[in-house]
Design a protein around this motif. Structure first.
Motif, short mmCIF file in Angstrom:
data_model
loop_
_atom_site.label_atom_id
_atom_site.label_comp_id
_atom_site.label_asym_id
_atom_site.label_seq_id
_atom_site.Cartn_x
_atom_site.Cartn_y
_atom_site.Cartn_z
N GLU A 1 69.34 24.24 14.97
CA GLU A 1 70.78 24.47 14.77
C GLU A 1 71.30 23.78 13.52
OE1 GLU A 1 72.54 25.31 19.15
OE2 GLU A 1 72.21 23.20 18.71
N LEU A 2 70.72 22.66 13.16
CA LEU A 2 71.23 21.93 12.00
C LEU A 2 70.34 22.06 10.77
CD1 LEU A 2 72.57 18.65 13.68
CD2 LEU A 2 73.60 20.90 13.55
N ARG A 3 69.03 21.89 10.93
CA ARG A 3 68.15 21.97 9.77
C ARG A 3 68.00 23.39 9.24
NH1 ARG A 3 62.50 20.03 10.76
NH2 ARG A 3 62.25 20.45 8.55
N MET A 4 67.75 24.32 10.15
CA MET A 4 67.48 25.71 9.75
C MET A 4 68.66 26.31 8.99
SD MET A 4 64.46 26.58 10.79
CE MET A 4 63.19 25.85 11.83
N ASN A 5 69.84 25.82 9.34
CA ASN A 5 71.05 26.31 8.73
C ASN A 5 71.13 26.19 7.23
OD1 ASN A 5 73.67 27.29 9.55
ND2 ASN A 5 73.10 26.20 11.41
N GLU A 6 70.37 25.24 6.72
CA GLU A 6 70.48 24.96 5.30
C GLU A 6 69.63 25.87 4.45
OE1 GLU A 6 70.61 20.72 4.02
OE2 GLU A 6 70.05 20.57 6.11
N THR B 1 77.45 22.06 10.24
CA THR B 1 76.10 22.04 10.79
C THR B 1 75.07 21.37 9.89
OG1 THR B 1 75.73 24.22 9.84
CG2 THR B 1 76.34 24.14 12.17
N SER B 2 75.44 20.95 8.70
CA SER B 2 74.35 20.46 7.84
C SER B 2 74.52 19.03 7.36
CB SER B 2 74.19 21.40 6.64
OG SER B 2 75.35 21.34 5.84
N ALA B 3 75.66 18.39 7.66
CA ALA B 3 75.90 17.04 7.13
C ALA B 3 74.88 16.03 7.66
CB ALA B 3 77.32 16.58 7.46
N ALA C 1 85.72 3.91 4.26
CA ALA C 1 84.64 2.91 4.20
C ALA C 1 83.28 3.57 3.96
CB ALA C 1 84.62 2.11 5.50
N GLY C 2 83.28 4.84 3.61
CA GLY C 2 82.02 5.49 3.24
C GLY C 2 81.31 6.24 4.35
N TYR C 3 82.02 6.48 5.45
CA TYR C 3 81.40 7.22 6.56
C TYR C 3 81.42 8.73 6.31
CZ TYR C 3 80.72 3.36 9.78
OH TYR C 3 80.26 2.22 10.38
N THR C 4 80.36 9.39 6.73
CA THR C 4 80.29 10.85 6.70
C THR C 4 80.48 11.38 8.12
OG1 THR C 4 78.66 10.72 4.93
CG2 THR C 4 78.81 12.82 6.11
N SER C 5 81.38 12.35 8.29
CA SER C 5 81.54 12.98 9.61
C SER C 5 80.43 13.99 9.82
CB SER C 5 82.88 13.71 9.70
OG SER C 5 83.93 12.79 9.55
N VAL C 6 79.74 13.91 10.93
CA VAL C 6 78.65 14.84 11.19
C VAL C 6 78.83 15.50 12.55
CG1 VAL C 6 76.96 13.62 9.76
CG2 VAL C 6 77.16 13.04 12.19
N GLY C 7 78.41 16.76 12.63
CA GLY C 7 78.36 17.46 13.92
C GLY C 7 76.96 17.32 14.50
N LEU C 8 76.88 17.25 15.81
CA LEU C 8 75.57 17.13 16.49
C LEU C 8 75.29 18.39 17.30
CD1 LEU C 8 75.94 13.41 17.75
CD2 LEU C 8 74.90 14.19 15.62
N GLY C 9 75.41 19.51 16.63
CA GLY C 9 75.19 20.78 17.34
C GLY C 9 76.50 21.29 17.91
#
Lengths: 249, 249
Positions: free
Chosen positions: A243-248, B178-180, B213-221
Motif C-alpha cells: 500500500e505504501l511502497r508500491m505506490n511510488e 501513501t508515500s511519506a 520541529a522537523g516532523y514529517t506527517s506520515v500515513g500508515l495505510g
C-alpha cells in the motif's frame, strides 16, 4: 463519522435500516437527528453516505449516496492462521488482524497448542470472534468483515490456497534467516497466507507437512515475538509493501 | 533457554548472582540444577552463556562465557512516543514496543489525551512499566531494556532528537497520503522517533509545533488504526526495512 455494515445490496437512493442492534445504537445511544450523516457499507463492499431522513417506529430511513472515497482494503487477500491460544489472545488477534486488513482469520488446533476447542463450543466461540471482527472492521473503516473460522485438523491448513504461503518459524530466526520474507513478497502475488504457531511453536511433523504443501519458512526479525505479535508484524509489512511502497513506482 | 539482565559489567569468567528476585526465579521457581545453562546480558549489552556452578546461601555462582550469537537489537535507535491512554493500553504498548525492538518508550500528555498522570503517581507508573519492559525484553531475547519515560509537557517532545522524526497522523490517511513513510526511511538514518496521538489524535496546534520541529506527517495505510496498533505497525516496518530488506543488498 461512524460506519455500519448492512448485509444487503444497496441499489436504490434510500435505505430502510431495521436491524435492531444498529437502530438502537444509531438512534437511542448516539441520538442521531434527522439530517445527520453516517456511513453504510453494503455486502458488495460499496461505501454510502447515508443521511437520516426519517424514523418510523423501530426503523430508520436514510437517503443514500455512493461515496467515492477510495477503498480501505489491502490490494492482496491475506489469511492469518494462528494456533489456538487463550481466549484473550484469540480475541486480541481477531481485533488487531481486522484493523490491519486481514481477509480471513483462521484458528487451528496443533500438536503444541496450549488448548483445543471441543466441538460443542466452536460455534459459540466463532460467533463471538465474528462480532469482534465486525466491530473492529467498522471502527477501522474496512469495506468488509474478515471471516473467522476454526480448523480442528492441522492437516486441513494444507487445503487453504494462496499465491504466497508463509510459515513464521522461530527456528528460522534462530538460524539467522533474514531474507525469505522479502524474497517472497513479489509484485505478482495476489494472496498470502501466514501460519503462526502458539508459544510452543509448531511440531517438526507439522513443519514438514506445510513445507510439502509449498510453504516457505520465514523469520520476522531477530527478536522472539509472542504468538499474538507475529501476525501483526506480517500484516504491517504487507500494508507497507503493497500500500505504501508500491505506490511510488 | 531463559535470559536475565544483570545491571553490572561481566568481565570475568564467573559471575555471582545475588539479585533476590532473579535468584528466587532461577533456583526456587525453575529449580535449576548445577550444570544447567542460562543466558545473562550485562549492562554493556553483551550476552553470556552462564552455567550454574554453585549455590551458596542466597547467591548463585555461574561460570560465564561470552556468546557469539548475533545481536537481536535493531540497527537503528527507535523512540516510540505515545499520548497517554488507559492503563491497559499503556502497559500493552510498553510490552509490544519492547518485543518489536524500541529503544525508548515515551508517554506524553497532549491536548486530546483522554487522561493525565498527576505528579505524585508518575514514578510509580513508570516503575511498573519499566518492569513490564524488562520482562518483555527478557522474553524476546533483547540485549537491552528500553527506557520508559513520561513527558508532562507536550512541547518537550520537540527536545527529543532523531535523524528521522515521524508523526503518525490520521489526517494524512484521510488525505490519501501513501508515500511519506517510505520516503523517510532512507539507508542513512540511524535513529527514528515516531509520535502517536491518542484515539482523539493530536490537536492542530500540536501538529504545527511538531512540524516546526522537523516532523514529517506520515500515513500508515488507509485503515484507521487504534492508538496502540499504530506504533506496532511502525516498529514492524522498521524491522522489515532495516533487518530483512537491507540484508539483501
Amino acid at each position: 463519522m461512524e460506519q455500519y455494515f448492512v448485509d444487503t445490496t444497496i441499489d436504490q437512493d434510500s435505505y430502510i435500516l431495521d436491524d435492531k442492534e444498529q437502530f438502537h445504537h444509531i438512534i437511542t445511544v448516539l441520538r442521531h437527528q434527522l439530517g445527520d450523516v453516517i456511513y453504510l457499507v453494503d455486502n458488495n463492499t460499496n461505501l454510502f453516505e447515508a443521511t437520516l431522513a426519517n424514523v418510523v417506529g423501530k426503523t430508520a430511513i436514510f437517503d443514500v449516496k455512493k461515496s467515492d472515497i477510495a477503498t480501505t482494503e489491502l490490494p492482496i487477500k491475506v489469511t492469518i492462521a494462528c494456533a489456538l491460544s487463550k481466549k484473550d489472545k484469540v480475541e486480541w488477534i481477531t481485533q488487531k488482524s481486522t484493523e490491519l486488513g486481514a481477509t480471513d482469520i483462521v484458528f487451528f488446533n496443533s500438536q503444541y497448542s496450549v488448548m483445543t476447542w471441543k466441538g460443542n463450543v466452536v460455534d459459540r466461540k466463532l460467533e463471538r470472534l465474528q462480532e469482534i471482527a465486525k466491530n473492529a472492521a467498522q471502527q477501522s473503516k474496512r469495506r468488509m468483515i474478515p471471516k473467522v473460522s476454526y480448523l480442528n485438523k492441522f492437516a486441513d491448513l494444507t487445503k487453504l490456497d494462496a499465491d504466497c504461503k508463509l510459515l513464521a518459524y522461530e527456528e528460522s530466526v534462530k538460524n539467522g534467516e533474514t531474507s525469505a520474507l522479502d524474497r517472497s513478497l513479489t509484485n505478482e502475488i495476489k494472496s498470502v497466507i501466514g501460519v503462526f504457531g502458539s508459544e510452543g511453536g509448531v511440531s517438526p511433523d507439522e513443519v514438514n507437512l506445510l513445507q510439502d504443501a509449498g510453504y516457505t519458512s520465514v523469520g520476522l526479525g531477530p527478536r522472539i515475538l509472542r504468538a499474538e505479535t507475529a501476525p501483526m508484524y506480517l500484516l504491517s509489512v504487507l500494508s507497507y509493501n503493497y500500500e505504501l511502497r508500491m505506490n511510488e513506482e
